[in-house]
Design a protein around this motif. Sequence first.
Motif, PDB file in Angstrom:
ATOM      1  N   LYS A 351      29.644  33.043  43.500  1.00 27.47           N
ATOM      2  CA  LYS A 351      30.346  34.288  43.785  1.00 27.47           C
ATOM      3  C   LYS A 351      29.785  34.934  45.060  1.00 27.47           C
ATOM      4  O   LYS A 351      28.686  34.579  45.508  1.00 27.47           O
ATOM      5  N   ASP A 353      28.316  37.608  45.458  1.00 31.83           N
ATOM      6  CA  ASP A 353      26.992  38.233  45.271  1.00 31.83           C
ATOM      7  C   ASP A 353      25.878  37.213  45.088  1.00 31.83           C
ATOM      8  O   ASP A 353      24.722  37.575  44.847  1.00 31.83           O
ATOM      9  N   TYR A 366      34.874  37.217  36.107  1.00 30.00           N
ATOM     10  CA  TYR A 366      34.934  37.366  37.561  1.00 30.00           C
ATOM     11  C   TYR A 366      36.356  37.715  37.999  1.00 30.00           C
ATOM     12  O   TYR A 366      36.566  38.645  38.805  1.00 30.00           O
ATOM     13  N   ASN A 369      37.432  41.296  37.142  1.00 25.84           N
ATOM     14  CA  ASN A 369      36.829  42.333  37.993  1.00 25.84           C
ATOM     15  C   ASN A 369      37.242  42.227  39.458  1.00 25.84           C
ATOM     16  O   ASN A 369      37.387  43.252  40.136  1.00 25.84           O
ATOM     17  N   GLU A 370      37.451  41.019  39.946  1.00 22.70           N
ATOM     18  CA  GLU A 370      37.710  40.831  41.374  1.00 22.70           C
ATOM     19  C   GLU A 370      39.183  40.649  41.714  1.00 22.70           C
ATOM     20  O   GLU A 370      39.596  40.923  42.835  1.00 22.70           O
ATOM     21  N   ALA A 371      39.995  40.179  40.756  1.00 22.94           N
ATOM     22  CA  ALA A 371      41.413  39.938  41.038  1.00 22.94           C
ATOM     23  C   ALA A 371      42.330  40.785  40.168  1.00 22.94           C
ATOM     24  O   ALA A 371      43.537  40.844  40.418  1.00 22.94           O
ATOM     25  N   LYS A 408      46.188  38.477  44.862  1.00 24.81           N
ATOM     26  CA  LYS A 408      44.853  38.904  44.435  1.00 24.81           C
ATOM     27  C   LYS A 408      44.072  37.733  43.835  1.00 24.81           C
ATOM     28  O   LYS A 408      42.877  37.587  44.063  1.00 24.81           O
ATOM     29  N   THR A 411      42.970  35.443  46.727  1.00 20.30           N
ATOM     30  CA  THR A 411      41.822  35.986  47.470  1.00 20.30           C
ATOM     31  C   THR A 411      40.537  35.802  46.682  1.00 20.30           C
ATOM     32  O   THR A 411      39.499  35.379  47.236  1.00 20.30           O
ATOM     33  N   ALA A 412      40.573  36.123  45.387  1.00 16.79           N
ATOM     34  CA  ALA A 412      39.358  36.030  44.550  1.00 16.79           C
ATOM     35  C   ALA A 412      38.878  34.587  44.466  1.00 16.79           C
ATOM     36  O   ALA A 412      37.667  34.327  44.533  1.00 16.79           O
ATOM     37  N   ASN A 415      37.207  33.420  47.643  1.00 18.34           N
ATOM     38  CA  ASN A 415      35.879  34.005  47.864  1.00 18.34           C
ATOM     39  C   ASN A 415      34.774  33.267  47.114  1.00 18.34           C
ATOM     40  O   ASN A 415      33.596  33.600  47.257  1.00 18.34           O
TER      41      ASN A 415
END
Length: 417
Positions: A351, A353, A366, A369-371, A408, A411-412, A415
Amino acid sequence: MKVSKLAANLIGSEIVKIGNEVNDLKAKGAEIANLTIGDLNSNIYPIPAKLKEEIQKAYQNNLTNYPPANGLLSLRKEVSKDLKTRWNLDYSPEDILITAGSRPLIYAVYKTIVDEGDKVVYPIPSWNNNHYAYLTSADAVEVKTTPENNFLPTADDLRPHLSGAVLVALCSPLNPTGTMFTKEQLSEICELILEENKKRSENEKPLYLMYDQIYSNLTFGAEHVDPVSLFPEMKEYTIYIDGISKCLAATGVRVGWGFGPSHILDKMKALLTHVGAWAPKPEQEATAKYYENPEEVNAFVEDFKEKLETSLKVLHSGIQDLKGKGLAVDSIEPMGALYLTIKLDYIGKTKPDGTVIENSSDLVFYLINEAGVALVPFSAFGEEKSEPWFRASVGGLAIGEITAMMPKLETALNNLK
């Protein structure tokens, strides 16, 4: 504080855990495309207007006392007629049991057939068989399936495990995958069960088949098949699970029915009298009235099915577009039910982070929270957490929400490195 061994070792639902996370984030204002629940947004998919009207009328007429333990005769008669008209299955009202949705029926099948240590065979992924096997102290034999066979068990998969087994649990169209048996696949399995039963003496339990066809009216192009229609001699060994929860978008109305051999259904009925698992009397009365007009039932089902299929195709197309862009994703073309099977091959990725996606649950949280995308991993259906397969249920979303979530999700996933 001490509790029973059964209670102490119960496994919580992974779907509920994910749902709680989604609800917590929504309460804080997050926009989440919730593809987790095998349910329907009743504002997008309301129950039939006539059914609602009949439910209200039943309450106004004070039909609020206990129904008969096996269900209203009027409803059992209508179910009997519908089975004959729809599937050419001959079951009398006496061999039909009405309950509050399908769950009590499945539990009753297990409790009626399975003694402690008895072998029960079911495929993975599949919905809740692991929990029902635990509740009956069964010797659970989980048969792993493959995407090449649409996550459905073949006769060859099952053959090594049927000796000594008392129950095979199958579902078609399948929750969680939205795939379904072909005539050839199910025929070969039925032949195995019949062959096994010919070997058994009168002092042995037969090998029974629990056939969950709660999604049987929600099929796209392919034809639903069932054991007794293929082999009339399977009638002695097959217990069906069915009802209105899915085909009438009536998950909360809680009217389900099972049907099968008299000696099994009678014991299931006796068991459930002690559980109190009957469907509410007004809902039973209303369902009976609604089924008196099969043309109206069929018109609703066809319209509803078309909407679900459209949503599933939009989601499937979106995943295939991401695959075409080089992302490590895939999906199996939907055949029925509410579900799309999605592969997201990102376990082991890192990820932003710096932490690693170690398993399918990590990827689920994940993406939430991210997508703003919530899926259910196949680990909730008996698979290992190392498997990169997920269930997406379209019942809770409008098509516009499905379309809006795809960038979304892209993109997630991009990443992750």
